[in-house]
Design a protein around this motif. Structure first.
Motif, PDB file in Angstrom:
ATOM      1  N   ASN A  71      34.172   6.363  23.474  1.00 46.83           N
ATOM      2  CA  ASN A  71      34.418   6.245  24.911  1.00 46.83           C
ATOM      3  C   ASN A  71      33.151   6.529  25.710  1.00 46.83           C
ATOM      4  O   ASN A  71      32.827   5.796  26.661  1.00 46.83           O
ATOM      5  N   LEU A  72      32.420   7.581  25.326  1.00 46.98           N
ATOM      6  CA  LEU A  72      31.202   7.947  26.042  1.00 46.98           C
ATOM      7  C   LEU A  72      30.152   6.843  25.940  1.00 46.98           C
ATOM      8  O   LEU A  72      29.483   6.503  26.931  1.00 46.98           O
ATOM      9  N   ALA A  73      30.006   6.276  24.766  1.00 44.91           N
ATOM     10  CA  ALA A  73      29.046   5.178  24.594  1.00 44.91           C
ATOM     11  C   ALA A  73      29.432   3.997  25.481  1.00 44.91           C
ATOM     12  O   ALA A  73      28.571   3.375  26.128  1.00 44.91           O
ATOM     13  N   GLY A  74      30.725   3.688  25.531  1.00 44.43           N
ATOM     14  CA  GLY A  74      31.193   2.594  26.384  1.00 44.43           C
ATOM     15  C   GLY A  74      30.938   2.864  27.858  1.00 44.43           C
ATOM     16  O   GLY A  74      30.541   1.964  28.604  1.00 44.43           O
ATOM     17  N   LEU A  75      31.112   4.116  28.279  1.00 45.44           N
ATOM     18  CA  LEU A  75      30.865   4.488  29.681  1.00 45.44           C
ATOM     19  C   LEU A  75      29.379   4.385  30.026  1.00 45.44           C
ATOM     20  O   LEU A  75      29.014   3.933  31.116  1.00 45.44           O
ATOM     21  N   ALA A  76      28.519   4.808  29.090  1.00 43.80           N
ATOM     22  CA  ALA A  76      27.072   4.719  29.325  1.00 43.80           C
ATOM     23  C   ALA A  76      26.639   3.263  29.475  1.00 43.80           C
ATOM     24  O   ALA A  76      25.834   2.920  30.355  1.00 43.80           O
ATOM     25  N   LYS A 103      27.799   1.633  17.372  1.00 37.76           N
ATOM     26  CA  LYS A 103      27.805   1.898  18.814  1.00 37.76           C
ATOM     27  C   LYS A 103      26.643   2.804  19.197  1.00 37.76           C
ATOM     28  O   LYS A 103      25.955   2.578  20.205  1.00 37.76           O
ATOM     29  N   LEU A 104      26.391   3.829  18.383  1.00 38.88           N
ATOM     30  CA  LEU A 104      25.291   4.751  18.664  1.00 38.88           C
ATOM     31  C   LEU A 104      23.938   4.057  18.518  1.00 38.88           C
ATOM     32  O   LEU A 104      23.007   4.316  19.282  1.00 38.88           O
ATOM     33  N   TYR A 130      23.782   1.118  38.094  1.00 43.34           N
ATOM     34  CA  TYR A 130      23.615   2.417  38.742  1.00 43.34           C
ATOM     35  C   TYR A 130      22.302   3.060  38.300  1.00 43.34           C
ATOM     36  O   TYR A 130      21.724   2.691  37.277  1.00 43.34           O
ATOM     37  N   SER A 131      21.861   4.056  39.042  1.00 42.15           N
ATOM     38  CA  SER A 131      20.570   4.690  38.784  1.00 42.15           C
ATOM     39  C   SER A 131      20.483   5.307  37.392  1.00 42.15           C
ATOM     40  O   SER A 131      21.381   6.048  36.971  1.00 42.15           O
ATOM     41  N   ARG A 132      19.380   5.024  36.710  1.00 42.09           N
ATOM     42  CA  ARG A 132      19.147   5.611  35.398  1.00 42.09           C
ATOM     43  C   ARG A 132      18.731   7.076  35.509  1.00 42.09           C
ATOM     44  O   ARG A 132      18.660   7.777  34.493  1.00 42.09           O
ATOM     45  N   GLU A 133      18.450   7.532  36.732  1.00 41.67           N
ATOM     46  CA  GLU A 133      18.041   8.922  36.924  1.00 41.67           C
ATOM     47  C   GLU A 133      19.234   9.853  37.148  1.00 41.67           C
ATOM     48  O   GLU A 133      19.045  11.063  37.239  1.00 41.67           O
ATOM     49  N   ASP A 134      20.425   9.306  37.251  1.00 41.98           N
ATOM     50  CA  ASP A 134      21.605  10.144  37.429  1.00 41.98           C
ATOM     51  C   ASP A 134      21.739  11.094  36.254  1.00 41.98           C
ATOM     52  O   ASP A 134      21.697  10.687  35.089  1.00 41.98           O
ATOM     53  N   VAL A 135      21.918  12.387  36.540  1.00 40.86           N
ATOM     54  CA  VAL A 135      21.925  13.402  35.489  1.00 40.86           C
ATOM     55  C   VAL A 135      23.065  13.182  34.497  1.00 40.86           C
ATOM     56  O   VAL A 135      22.894  13.410  33.284  1.00 40.86           O
ATOM     57  N   SER A 136      24.222  12.723  34.967  1.00 37.63           N
ATOM     58  CA  SER A 136      25.355  12.501  34.069  1.00 37.63           C
ATOM     59  C   SER A 136      25.058  11.383  33.074  1.00 37.63           C
ATOM     60  O   SER A 136      25.384  11.489  31.886  1.00 37.63           O
ATOM     61  N   PHE A 137      24.421  10.327  33.566  1.00 43.11           N
ATOM     62  CA  PHE A 137      24.085   9.203  32.692  1.00 43.11           C
ATOM     63  C   PHE A 137      23.023   9.602  31.667  1.00 43.11           C
ATOM     64  O   PHE A 137      23.169   9.348  30.466  1.00 43.11           O
ATOM     65  N   ARG A 138      21.948  10.235  32.127  1.00 42.50           N
ATOM     66  CA  ARG A 138      20.874  10.627  31.219  1.00 42.50           C
ATOM     67  C   ARG A 138      21.375  11.605  30.156  1.00 42.50           C
ATOM     68  O   ARG A 138      21.029  11.489  28.976  1.00 42.50           O
ATOM     69  N   GLN A 139      22.211  12.552  30.585  1.00 45.08           N
ATOM     70  CA  GLN A 139      22.719  13.523  29.619  1.00 45.08           C
ATOM     71  C   GLN A 139      23.683  12.871  28.639  1.00 45.08           C
ATOM     72  O   GLN A 139      23.718  13.228  27.457  1.00 45.08           O
ATOM     73  N   ALA A 140      24.467  11.909  29.099  1.00 46.99           N
ATOM     74  CA  ALA A 140      25.387  11.195  28.217  1.00 46.99           C
ATOM     75  C   ALA A 140      24.622  10.485  27.107  1.00 46.99           C
ATOM     76  O   ALA A 140      24.965  10.594  25.918  1.00 46.99           O
ATOM     77  N   VAL A 141      23.570   9.764  27.485  1.00 49.69           N
ATOM     78  CA  VAL A 141      22.751   9.055  26.487  1.00 49.69           C
ATOM     79  C   VAL A 141      22.098  10.057  25.542  1.00 49.69           C
ATOM     80  O   VAL A 141      22.077   9.868  24.315  1.00 49.69           O
ATOM     81  N   SER A 142      21.576  11.137  26.101  1.00 48.62           N
ATOM     82  CA  SER A 142      20.898  12.145  25.295  1.00 48.62           C
ATOM     83  C   SER A 142      21.849  12.797  24.290  1.00 48.62           C
ATOM     84  O   SER A 142      21.503  13.005  23.121  1.00 48.62           O
ATOM     85  N   PHE A 190      18.519   2.160  25.343  1.00 43.73           N
ATOM     86  CA  PHE A 190      17.873   3.188  26.179  1.00 43.73           C
ATOM     87  C   PHE A 190      16.828   3.977  25.385  1.00 43.73           C
ATOM     88  O   PHE A 190      16.964   5.188  25.188  1.00 43.73           O
ATOM     89  N   PRO A 191      15.779   3.316  24.925  1.00 39.98           N
ATOM     90  CA  PRO A 191      14.746   4.013  24.149  1.00 39.98           C
ATOM     91  C   PRO A 191      13.983   5.002  25.022  1.00 39.98           C
ATOM     92  O   PRO A 191      13.732   4.758  26.198  1.00 39.98           O
ATOM     93  N   GLY A 192      13.653   6.143  24.452  1.00 40.46           N
ATOM     94  CA  GLY A 192      12.849   7.125  25.166  1.00 40.46           C
ATOM     95  C   GLY A 192      13.601   7.950  26.188  1.00 40.46           C
ATOM     96  O   GLY A 192      13.035   8.861  26.800  1.00 40.46           O
TER      97      GLY A 192
END
Length: 331
Positions: A79-84, A127-128, A92-104, A135-137
């Motif tokens: 689910n998290l991968a699908g949301l990201a 999926k991973l 949406y902004s790639r700088e959003d903390v929720s998005f960056r932390q989700a990917v991380s 989203f490399p890096g």
């Protein structure tokens, strides 16, 4: 005076239904606001960021359990991968903390299983891999692994350092917390502001293994660590302290401040703690009321698991939003 005389003359049943009608009118704007948000604001950036945060925090918690279960949380990971990917697709902004932390967190989850030599389900692995390629890096904050001494290094320092040093802890040792220490923590919590000094908060200290197990079975959010807590603190609030229904939010507001001070006091006394929500059904709420003999005029606010810490522990990083996201200036 006339109002009080009328109250005395009317039957209690009539007064009850009159008060119920008044309560409905007073609460209705709150209910409508929530219903409008649920029905008309279904697919908004706020809802997506909410869902990202809830999902990545579940994985964060899983990674910091005393003994993480290999392959845990498959459904949440998918689910998290699908949301990201949805966040990226919507631009949406790639700088959003929720998005960056989700990917991380997704990358950290994959790396954790690589390190322990566990082969993930093929669907999850694909999926991973897609997330890593897309989203490399991109990195957020990794979960923290530190010693007990490091965790409490700033517990007696200046206020700013003290605040930054406290995290929710889900790793506990079996060492007993003395009752007098818990009393000292609660005494500090009593210094919290309260409306007109009415002090509605109450604390039920639970050490009985049987009662702790029963409480944790009613609370949804302690899997994998709740059973390690040496003590549970159940914070309730006396609604009789509120004068009328216009003060309907005061119990939550006051007991919220009380609970935060209590968490800080536990940290000051070098006790790890985690606040566990009480977003419970009426059946679970009734179960806890019966178990602890909670009076009808006390509302259950939250449960706090706590205990002394082991020599080494892991804690979820749980990054905070940037100040610009939460401040609204009216200058």
């Amino acid at each position: 005076m006339m109002k009080e005389k009328i109250k005395r003359l009317l039957p209690r049943r009539m007064l009850y239904f009159y008060s119920l009608l008044s309560a409905t009118r007073i609460y209705m704007p709150d209910i409508r606001r929530r219903v409008r948000d649920k029905v008309y604001h279904v697919d908004t950036p706020d809802k997506l960021f909410r869902d990202l945060t809830v999902a990545y925090h579940i994985i964060e918690k899983g990674l910091t359990m005393p003994e993480p279960r290999p392959g845990f949380g498959k459904g949440v990971v998918m689910n998290l991968a699908g949301l990201a990917l949805k966040h990226h697709r919507l631009g949406y902004s790639r700088e959003d903390v929720s998005f960056r932390q989700a990917v991380s967190v997704l990358k950290e989850y994959r790396e954790f299983h690589r390190k322990i030599g566990f082969t993930l389900d093929e669907e999850v692995e694909q999926k991973l891999q897609l997330v890593e390629e897309r989203f490399p890096g991109m990195e957020g904050e990794h979960q923290l692994r530190l010693s007990r001494e490091d965790y409490f290094a700033d517990a007696g320092k200046a206020f700013d350092r003290f605040c930054r040093s406290r995290y929710s802890v889900r790793n506990y040792s079996p060492e007993t917390i003395p009752m007098d220490v818990l009393h000292q923590c609660i005494a500090l919590a009593q210094r919290s502001p309260s409306f007109c000094n009415r002090q509605p908060s109450r604390v039920h200290i639970v050490k009985s293994p049987e009662k702790k197990e029963a409480i944790l079975s009613l609370q949804n959010g302690n899997r994998g660590f709740g059973h390690l807590a040496e003590t549970l603190l159940v914070v309730t609030s006396n609604v009789s302290m509120a004068n009328d229904l216009h003060e309907r939010h005061e119990n939550h507001f006051n007991s919220g401040m009380f609970s935060m001070t209590l968490l800080n006091a536990l940290h000051f006394y070098r006790i790890g703690a985690c606040s566990l929500n009480w977003s419970a059904s009426k059946e679970r709420d009734a179960g806890l009321r019966k178990l602890l003999d909670v009076p009808d005029n006390e509302e259950i606010m939250l449960v706090i698991s706590c205990g002394y810490l082991p020599a080494e522990l892991s804690i979820a990083s749980s990054p905070r939003k940037a100040l610009g996201e939460i401040i609204r200036g009216h200058l």
